[in-house]
Design a protein around this motif. Structure first.
Motif: not given
Length: 295
Positions: A122-127, A276-280, A292-293
């Protein structure tokens, strides 16, 4: 002559000068154990002081360890325990704590239909998104669809709790277990129910989800006390809490070493997401990796 533990335990009792399991007899054995441990420590002190001049060190250590073993066997007998069972359980405990499996174990839902399994990758992003006038963190998949609830820190200070879903994703990737992640995917129709129904109810029901959230909260509190995840090991007590709370669930097959690895992996990704205050992030259940990507 080589003795098995239980044979040694039996023969050691032949020289017990205060036999029986009375309180006085047990206290006498406990005091003897403490005294012999003190004598062993005293021998090491002499070695530190005298160095190679303390030529009898190895022989004396062997004698003191023998006396300690006698008292351990004596205490086991007075408490109705088997020295062999004690040794076996101790090896199982220490190996589970310190030795990860040589190869990844089968995933916990491997026997389920593919549509009922946690996604193997899975790939998920925190935005950030504006939700009813409040800036909140959401987790989105590659299509931009939200997975789970929008979050803030729910605190007076910026402590990074808004990114705590990283813990659930680390449980999924590192342990092959996360009733919470499975619930979020199920709400979006991305994962089906497991069969038979009792497995779905017990392993992924409300109780299991509450247990996972409780473990996540305990881990977060631990992280907060250690400068927000700047740790290289996880306390034994925390690992035991996780194991005890999940003792009736399928994840009980995972060892303390596997729990520690998953938690430390979560801390590593959490630090990077927070910085990074968010990211993938990318997860792979087969290789038990969460990373972390960088963008």
């Amino acid at each position: 002559m080589t003795l098995a533990f239980d044979e040694y335990q039996t023969r050691a009792q032949e020289t017990d000068q205060k036999p029986g399991d009375s309180q006085d007899a047990l206290v006498m054995a406990l005091l003897g154990l403490v005294g012999e441990a003190g004598t062993l420590l005293s021998e090491y002190k002499k070695r530190m002081r005298d160095g190679e001049a303390h030529r009898g060190f190895q022989s004396q250590v062997g004698e003191e360890l023998g006396d300690i073993l006698w008292y351990v066997a004596n205490i086991a007998t007075k408490c109705g325990a088997s020295l062999s069972n004690i040794a076996t359980r101790n090896l199982s405990k220490t190996r589970g704590r310190w030795l990860p499996p040589e190869a990844p174990a089968p995933l916990l839902d491997e026997d389920q239909a593919s549509g009922s399994q946690l996604p193997r990758e899975f790939e998920l992003t925190f935005v950030y998104r504006d939700v009813q006038g409040v800036r909140r963190v959401v987790v989105v998949d590659a299509s931009g669809e939200t997975i789970g609830d929008s979050l803030t820190d729910n605190a007076y200070i910026d402590d990074g709790y808004r990114f705590h879903d990283v813990l659930h994703l680390a449980f999924a990737a590192g342990l092959g277990w996360s009733p919470v992640f499975r619930k979020l995917l199920r709400k979006k129709g991305k994962v089906g129910q497991r069969s038979p129904a009792v497995i779905d109810e017990v392993e992924d029901g409300g109780r299991a989800q509450v247990i996972e959230e409780g473990i996540a909260a305990a881990i977060y509190e631990y992280a907060a006390r250690h400068d927000f995840m700047n740790v290289a090991r996880v306390d034994w007590d925390l690992l035991r809490v996780a194991k005890r709370l999940t003792s009736h669930l399928e994840v009980s097959r995972r060892s303390e070493a596997e729990w520690e690895r998953a938690i430390l992996m979560a801390f590593d990704v959490w630090r990077k997401i927070r910085d990074a205050d968010g990211g993938r992030i990318r997860g792979d259940l087969r290789t038990q990796r969460l990373e972390f990507v960088p963008t």
